[in-house]
Design an enzyme around this catalytic site. Structure first.
Site, PDB file in Angstrom:
ATOM      1  CD1 TRP A  52       0.245  -0.155   3.215  1.00  0.00           C
ATOM      2  CD2 TRP A  52      -1.769   0.828   3.437  1.00  0.00           C
ATOM      3  NE1 TRP A  52       0.077   0.191   4.541  1.00  0.00           N
ATOM      4  CE2 TRP A  52      -1.152   0.790   4.698  1.00  0.00           C
ATOM      5  CE3 TRP A  52      -3.032   1.397   3.331  1.00  0.00           C
ATOM      6  CZ2 TRP A  52      -1.768   1.325   5.847  1.00  0.00           C
ATOM      7  CZ3 TRP A  52      -3.642   1.916   4.471  1.00  0.00           C
ATOM      8  CH2 TRP A  52      -3.011   1.874   5.705  1.00  0.00           C
ATOM      9  CD  GLN A 127       1.006  -3.309   3.595  1.00  0.00           C
ATOM     10  OE1 GLN A 127       1.424  -2.834   2.541  1.00  0.00           O
ATOM     11  NE2 GLN A 127       1.519  -2.983   4.768  1.00  0.00           N
ATOM     12  CG  ASP A 194       1.874  -3.033  11.351  1.00  0.00           C
ATOM     13  OD1 ASP A 194       0.997  -2.934  10.472  1.00  0.00           O
ATOM     14  OD2 ASP A 194       3.077  -2.970  11.097  1.00  0.00           O
ATOM     15  CD  GLU A 429       7.169   4.612   9.981  1.00  0.00           C
ATOM     16  OE1 GLU A 429       8.198   4.786  10.688  1.00  0.00           O
ATOM     17  OE2 GLU A 429       6.720   3.476   9.727  1.00  0.00           O
ATOM     18  CD  GLN A 444       7.678   5.740   6.101  1.00  0.00           C
ATOM     19  OE1 GLN A 444       8.768   5.738   6.679  1.00  0.00           O
ATOM     20  NE2 GLN A 444       7.013   4.634   5.848  1.00  0.00           N
TER      21      GLN A 444
END
Ligand code: 9WN
Length: 468
Positions: A52, A127, A194, A429, A444
């Site tokens: 993703w 994902q 996650d 991130e 990121q």
């Protein structure tokens, strides 16, 4: 358009202070994280291609290097499984040793499953399917440009439509044998969120057995380990992987015996939005009536499924644990799933929740940006990964959803705050919601990519994102 030719600031009214630097530096990050035809999610923490992430990256690249945007997705889809699954990681054979764990060897997907591609190594998971949304953006940014570019985009759409269709068919069948409209995930990594409290109950129920030894490499890339999942969580992640290997990644085997089977409302909502994009792509490539009817049916089924997952008590949608047959109450950004799926029937309730003190109305927020987990949640943690920090890609999903719902003013405030956060904190991130401190990896890729998309928003010719 090359990086050198990029206009300094497309946004005008979005934010101030350093914003003029956002566009060229975002494009520079994507260039520097690029490897041949694809882009690493981050310079060192994530040295492989993630599914993703690549979709978001392609969406951003569409504005600055359309050709590279197409090669990003083509590289990913070259590793699509025979079942239609798009793997969550495609391993980079040139990644430095001991840079990321679990590695290709630990997954052993091509050795265990005939469905896995033979020419590359991948993980055995998937994902959220942002890809069709990115393909549509590539098309949108090509239209009206020179003829060669339009032709190239049409060829790209034609070649990609069958792969996208197979991917969505896989999700609608293998991942929803009940026909519920909701996607089943086998691992928290599949959700992309996650260590979200969404998964605490089903994950804690996983009893870890004899686990082959392993060393985590992710912790060497962050300044503070509390920003990443804990060792206990990692043991369970790795143990689930062992289960999947024993099932030889076979969907029927997994459905029968896997200890973690959860209906994920955010994944399901992204699938609905992606199916809407796929329907538009189907129109461009003149797909068969049958296929178009099939996509429309997936959209309706997905929206019905989300309707069934609604909690009027929380004013949010809830995931469902299939093993225990029970909803998973947690106030997280995933609960805004109906909005992301483009269903406005719950719009008033969702806006009430979104602007309540549980989310954007929280008095301590540094900027009006959605924390991944509500600060009212007991399991909220402002610095820990998906337990509280603000993730720009999720802000982007919410922004797009608000625009599609006609909530243009709300969407503009969100876009302005998000761009300001990036102008001040860089392309991190994720961000601490009460201080705006950048956390996780620097530079990121998907953060830079959504910044490019936000900055290009003034182009009113987009069809995927309709104003008002
Ligand atoms: C595991 C790459 C990926 C993102 C996920 C994010 C994180 C991996 C990890 O990084 O997950 O897949 O090692 O933590 O949670 O959403 O795709 O950026």
């Amino acid at each position: 358009m090359t990086e050198e030719e990029l206009p300094e600031d497309h946004s005008g009214r979005a934010a101030s202070g350093g914003l003029h630097r956002v566009n060229p530096s975002a494009a520079g990050i994507l260039r520097r994280n690029g490897i041949r035809s694809w882009t690493k999610p981050a310079p060192s923490l994530y040295p492989h291609q993630w599914s993703w992430d690549s979709a978001f990256i392609a969406l951003g690249l569409a504005h600055v290097d359309n050709q590279r945007a197409t090669s990003e997705l083509e590289t990913l889809f070259a590793s699509q499984w025979a079942t239609g699954k798009v793997p969550h990681i495609v391993f980079n054979p040139e990644a430095p040793p001991r840079s990321y764990f679990p590695d290709a060897e630990r997954w052993s997907s091509s050795a265990l499953s005939e469905d896995a591609p033979a020419s590359s190594h991948t993980s055995g998971l998937c994902q959220p399917p942002v890809h069709a949304i990115a393909v549509l953006r590539i098309w949108e940014t090509s239209r009206g440009e020179d003829e060669r570019r339009v032709e190239r985009a049409i060829r790209f759409l034609g070649a990609n439509y069958p792969r996208l269709f197979a991917w969505h068919r896989y999700l609608a069948s293998a991942r929803d044998p009940e026909g519920s409209g909701l996607v089943t995930i086998y691992h928290p990594w599949e959700s992309g969120t996650d260590n979200s409290p969404r998964w605490d109950i089903p994950l804690e129920a996983v009893e870890v057995g004899e686990l082959p030894p392993y060393t985590r490499y992710d912790l060497q890339h962050v300044t503070d380990p509390s920003q990443r999942p804990t060792d206990e969580e990692y043991d369970r992640y790795l143990w689930l992987l062992e289960h999947l290997k024993r099932a030889r990644y076979d969907e029927a085997n997994i459905y029968e015996s896997h200890p973690f089977l959860v209906k994920d409302v955010l994944f399901s909502a992204i699938l609905v939005a992606a199916n809407e994009a796929l329907l538009q792509i189907a129109g461009v490539v003149d797909a068969s009536e049958d296929e178009r009817a099939g996509i429309s049916a997936w959209i309706e089924r997905g929206q019905r499924g989300l309707e069934g997952a609604w909690s009027s008590e929380l004013g949010l949608c809830l995931d469902r644990d299939l093993r225990r047959d029970s909803p998973l109450p947690a106030r997280t950004i995933a609960g805004f799933a109906p909005l992301i799926a483009g269903d406005t029937s719950r719009l008033d309730s969702l806006l009430l929740t979104l602007y309540s003190p549980d989310f954007l109305g929280h008095p301590d927020l540094y900027r009006p940006l959605p924390p991944s987990t509500s600060p009212s949640e007991v399991r909220f943690h402002p610095r820990s990964y998906w337990r509280g920090p603000v993730w720009p890609v999720l802000s982007w999903l919410l922004w797009r959803a608000l625009l599609r719902a006609g909530e243009v003013d709300h969407a503009e405030v969100l876009r302005g705050a998000a761009l300001e956060e990036l102008a001040c904190g860089g392309f991190a991130e994720y961000f601490e919601p009460f201080t705006g401190e950048p956390l996780g990896s620097d530079d990121q890729s998907w953060t830079a990519a959504v910044a490019l998309d936000w900055l290009a928003y003034d182009d009113a010719s987009w069809s995927g994102v309709q104003r008002g």
